[in-house]
Design a protein around this motif. Structure first.
Motif, short mmCIF file in Angstrom:
data_model
loop_
_atom_site.label_atom_id
_atom_site.label_comp_id
_atom_site.label_asym_id
_atom_site.label_seq_id
_atom_site.Cartn_x
_atom_site.Cartn_y
_atom_site.Cartn_z
N GLY A 143 0.82 -1.21 0.00
CA GLY A 143 0.00 0.00 0.00
C GLY A 143 0.85 1.26 0.00
O GLY A 143 0.54 2.24 -0.70
N SER A 144 1.93 1.25 0.76
CA SER A 144 2.81 2.41 0.82
C SER A 144 3.56 2.61 -0.49
O SER A 144 3.79 3.74 -0.92
CB SER A 144 3.80 2.25 1.97
N ARG A 152 -2.36 9.60 -3.77
CA ARG A 152 -3.76 9.30 -3.51
C ARG A 152 -4.64 9.80 -4.66
O ARG A 152 -4.35 10.82 -5.27
CB ARG A 152 -4.21 9.97 -2.20
N ALA A 160 -4.50 4.33 1.79
CA ALA A 160 -4.43 2.91 2.13
C ALA A 160 -5.04 2.69 3.50
O ALA A 160 -4.86 3.51 4.40
CB ALA A 160 -2.98 2.42 2.11
N VAL A 161 -5.75 1.57 3.64
CA VAL A 161 -6.44 1.25 4.90
C VAL A 161 -6.25 -0.24 5.18
O VAL A 161 -6.36 -1.06 4.27
CB VAL A 161 -7.94 1.58 4.82
N CYS A 162 -5.97 -0.57 6.44
CA CYS A 162 -5.89 -1.97 6.87
C CYS A 162 -6.98 -2.23 7.90
O CYS A 162 -7.06 -1.55 8.92
CB CYS A 162 -4.52 -2.27 7.49
N SER A 170 2.67 -4.31 7.03
CA SER A 170 1.70 -3.49 6.29
C SER A 170 2.01 -2.01 6.33
O SER A 170 1.39 -1.23 5.61
CB SER A 170 0.29 -3.70 6.87
N SER A 172 4.47 1.72 6.58
CA SER A 172 5.25 2.47 5.60
C SER A 172 6.74 2.21 5.72
O SER A 172 7.51 2.68 4.89
CB SER A 172 4.99 3.97 5.76
N PRO A 181 -0.61 3.32 5.94
CA PRO A 181 -2.06 3.09 5.93
C PRO A 181 -2.68 3.49 7.25
O PRO A 181 -2.01 3.60 8.27
CB PRO A 181 -2.16 1.57 5.73
N VAL A 283 -10.04 4.92 -2.52
CA VAL A 283 -8.94 4.47 -1.68
C VAL A 283 -8.19 3.41 -2.47
O VAL A 283 -8.78 2.44 -2.95
CB VAL A 283 -9.45 3.90 -0.34
N VAL A 286 -6.72 -1.54 0.12
CA VAL A 286 -7.41 -1.92 1.35
C VAL A 286 -7.07 -3.36 1.68
O VAL A 286 -7.27 -4.26 0.86
CB VAL A 286 -8.94 -1.75 1.24
N GLU A 287 -6.58 -3.59 2.88
CA GLU A 287 -6.27 -4.95 3.35
C GLU A 287 -7.29 -5.35 4.42
O GLU A 287 -7.61 -4.56 5.30
CB GLU A 287 -4.86 -5.02 3.93
#
Length: 430
Positions: A143-144, A152, A160-162, A170, A172, A181, A283, A286-287
């Protein structure tokens, strides 16, 4: 004020900014590690995917009981489990996944994954970063990398969102915190600490904001450094998000009841629903994490329960994305840290097994209805088209059009690539 600022030197920058945000504004800051880096390069290809929904099966998902069944191997390997046909010609999966069987024409299953890591923490980190853990540096997650290369799409929402806690790899890493995220626990709670407290009026809020800015002004003047500016940017992002209508993307409460039911009445299912909403609002990554796959004991009962949750959520996600016309540009990835021993142990369980396991990729330009690679007749080793972890991650990067061959240097001058030296599986793309 000067006395306060002098004392602030004893704080870490994170403590100061976090204290200010929580005390004066009542909002929390996104976790991450601030760093600087240099980048040279351009996208490697025209992307077929724009976004990623990354489903992580924490604990090490068994391959024989999911997407690489061996019906002829006998009960000491398969127990009483049966394989079923799917909508993909010639591709069978476990009977635990009747819903996904109807969606396999959209999915490519990779049956030849192999890792060098046989412990959970190390395997998890390696799967997320393509690098083995080092005590001297932390590596960024996918994501990073996406945000570092492309930024973005929605300037208000995080890129990014987890969901469900996130994984060790996960974050940066050595990249700036603005590429980190946002981590969410319960998908039903939305984004916490993002709304002005009900007992604080707008005027009071603005007064506190002005005071916080005055408090920060001399500090920022004395320490005009990239690390300090990064936290200031993050602070501004939090304020911008509080006042944005896009904040509703985190609220699944408005979704119709039948859509919620389609995903499943559990945290993972609702997390997948939230992932769809977030991708719908641009977004990029997304994890969503589903744990419980560490089945050293009572493997079949445990896997059947986990598979029921995964089957409903993944089936619902693929259907929903497809019906909304989002699957073409959204890559859905399913991954885990390693497989589990093909032969059942004395506790009716399966132990850690890095030599062969499975992953799934759907959407985002992937040609569905195929199985890539193969393990041997007992699932003991890769027999065809071995795929290493960096190769798997390079395939995701390739679909996104990221320059997977280009080098970024960390602040210490070390060279890194988005998927280490992995090579994408180009045959998976239509």
């Amino acid at each position: 004020m000067n006395e306060i600022l002098r004392k602030s030197d004893a704080w870490t920058r994170r403590e100061m900014m976090s204290f200010a945000a929580k005390t004066f504004l009542g909002v929390g800051l996104v976790p991450g590690v601030t760093a600087a880096e240099a980048f040279v390069g351009s996208p490697s290809r025209r992307p077929t995917a724009r976004n990623v929904i990354y489903l992580y099966m924490s604990g090490g998902m068994t391959h024989l009981d999911t997407f690489d069944p061996k019906p002829e191997a006998g009960p000491e390997y398969m127990g009483d489990l049966k394989a079923i046909s799917t909508k993909a010609d010639g591709v069978q999966i476990s009977e635990y996944f009747p819903g996904l069987a109807s969606q396999m024409d959209k999915v490519a299953v990779i049956r030849s994954l192999q890792t060098t890591q046989g412990a959970h923490e190390q395997g998890n980190y390696y799967m997320h970063t393509s690098y083995t853990p080092r005590g001297t540096i932390k590596h960024p997650g996918l994501g990073s990398w996406i945000l570092r290369h492309e930024g973005r799409t929605n300037r208000t929402l995080p890129g990014a969102v987890c969901i469900g806690g996130g994984s060790r790899g996960s974050g940066s890493g050595w990249m700036e915190s603005k590429f980190a995220p946002v981590f969410l626990g319960n998908p039903n709670e939305g984004l916490r600490n993002s709304v002005r407290h009900s007992e604080t009026s707008e005027r009071e809020f603005n007064d506190r904001l002005a005071l916080a800015n005055a408090f920060d002004e001399e500090f920022h003047g004395r320490y005009d450094q990239k690390k300090v500016r990064a936290f200031n940017d993050m602070y501004a992002d939090a304020l911008r998000l509080m006042r944005s209508e896009d904040l509703n993307a985190f609220d699944i409460g408005g979704e119709p009841g039948n859509i919620k039911e389609m995903y499943g009445a559990n945290s993972f299912g609702q997390g997948c629903l939230l992932a769809r909403r977030l991708v719908e609002h641009d977004v990029r990554f997304v994890e969503v994490t589903l744990g419980g796959w560490d089945t050293h004991n009572n493997n079949f009962a445990a896997v059947e329960a986990r598979a029921a949750v995964l089957d409903q959520a993944l089936t619902g996600l693929l259907k929903d994305l497809d019906q909304r016309g989002m699957l073409d540009e959204t890559m859905v990835v399913l991954a885990t840290e390693f497989g589990r021993t093909p032969k059942v142990n004395q506790n009716d369980g399966r132990d850690h097994f890095p030599k062969a396991f499975c992953g799934l990729i759907a959407g985002g330009g992937i040609k569905g209805g195929q199985a890539y690679g193969a393990s041997d007749e007992y699932g003991m080793d890769v027999a065809e088209n071995r795929v290493l972890i960096p190769d798997f991650n390079a395939t995701i990067a390739y679909g996104l059009g990221l320059p997977y061959q280009n080098i970024i240097h960390s602040p210490s001058g070390r060279p890194f690539k988005v998927a280490n030296n992995g090579q994408p599986i180009k045959e998976l793309f239509g």
